[in-house]
Design a protein around this motif. Sequence first.
Motif, short mmCIF file in Angstrom:
data_model
loop_
_atom_site.label_atom_id
_atom_site.label_comp_id
_atom_site.label_asym_id
_atom_site.label_seq_id
_atom_site.Cartn_x
_atom_site.Cartn_y
_atom_site.Cartn_z
N GLU A 1 72.48 -77.81 -77.95
CA GLU A 1 72.56 -76.21 -77.26
C GLU A 1 72.17 -76.93 -75.68
N GLN A 2 71.48 -77.64 -75.74
CA GLN A 2 70.43 -77.77 -73.98
C GLN A 2 70.73 -79.07 -73.36
N ALA B 1 70.27 -73.94 -70.86
CA ALA B 1 72.62 -74.18 -71.81
C ALA B 1 73.09 -75.19 -71.23
N SER B 2 73.60 -75.34 -72.39
CA SER B 2 74.77 -76.82 -71.98
C SER B 2 75.89 -75.64 -71.94
N CYS B 3 75.78 -74.21 -72.26
CA CYS B 3 77.31 -72.99 -72.55
C CYS B 3 78.24 -73.22 -70.85
N GLU C 1 78.66 -71.36 -65.92
CA GLU C 1 78.15 -69.64 -65.13
C GLU C 1 76.78 -69.59 -65.25
N VAL C 2 76.07 -69.88 -66.25
CA VAL C 2 74.74 -70.12 -66.31
C VAL C 2 73.55 -71.09 -65.53
#
Lengths: 135, 135, 135
Positions: B112-113, B52-54, B57-58
């Motif tokens: 998204e990634q 994920a490119s969010c 933290e991930v």
Amino acid sequence: MVFIKEYSFVGGKDSMQKITNEVNKAIFDSGIENGIVVIEAPHSTTGILKVASCGEEVLADIVKEMRRIVPARINYLHQESPENAAGHIKSSLFGSSVSLILREGKLYCEEEQDIYFADYDGPRKRVFSVCVVGD
Amino acid sequence: MVFIKEYSFVGGKDSMQKITNEVNKAIFDSGIENGIVVIEAPHSTTGILKVASCGEEVLADIVKEMRRIVPARINYLHQESPENAAGHIKSSLFGSSVSLILREGKLYCEEEQDIYFADYDGPRKRVFSVCVVGD
Amino acid sequence: MVFIKEYSFVGGKDSMQKITNEVNKAIFDSGIENGIVVIEAPHSTTGILKVASCGEEVLADIVKEMRRIVPARINYLHQESPENAAGHIKSSLFGSSVSLILREGKLYCEEEQDIYFADYDGPRKRVFSVCVVGD
């Protein structure tokens, strides 16, 4: 030759949805007989898995083992939800794309296996694509 | 059509380095619009991951979970170092190559990634290649 | 260009068999110099792994860690046998196909790595195929 087809649907919560029919339809529509099929989910809390077509027990075992190995819990840094945070890890562990062999118009694994779209979070709108490259 | 480009760099110790820009550059240079992109690390204590490119933290959760699931410890048979021995296992578990779909000149997952090069040991000189096959 | 070759053999019980020579033979026979190589096992309790060619210890560590992470035990829903039930999970976790880069007639990873066929159950008759796509 290259052929790409996208499918969309709303998955369940922490669910495994069989997508073998969609993959086979894309292969048929491509007209390609031999080559490689890549199936990819472009999301970060989903996965694409190749699993035995021998029954519901194996599928339930896989879902249960995923939850045992990567439990949804509160001590992730990513705080969207325990399920969402665990889903990111499951997606990396189990993979979100697979490469399969296409031989004489059929998936090489078709006798023993099915393809599944795993949604580790959801339910929400999801997509996946099938790309066929070959002759 | 086939296009292959290799990149080299010195990674960090047990690090995740974003390589999306390098992958996108290879795709651009290839001139290929539709097909399959394989990204591979030819080492045994590294990996290629789609994540994920969010946010950070991930990424931090993934590194932490990798260490929890496969701890660096002294009871491996391979005695180069605990980190190196664990790195071999992590590489097998999380994979050291990925196949992605290229659609209309872009990675299918790009919204998204991101793509990451994981170095489970290091720091040392590392390489990876991007191979684009399609039209 | 596409080239597909299938190999069959009888594996051992919970074994890892090196198949690099078979993969290289398929590559040679294909005449293809650059592209993608997909190696796939069409069974549900087997896997295809890319592993360090640095010796037996790493291989033994991987087998041992697989058993630690996914123990053969009696509380799976799938009751064929503890090993078989665990094998389904291992196959999903470690993968049953890999995509590799072929560069100038050689596997990109050939200097540091070998390809292995993992049989998590067996012994029984097993097959795998090598598909080469490229120029």
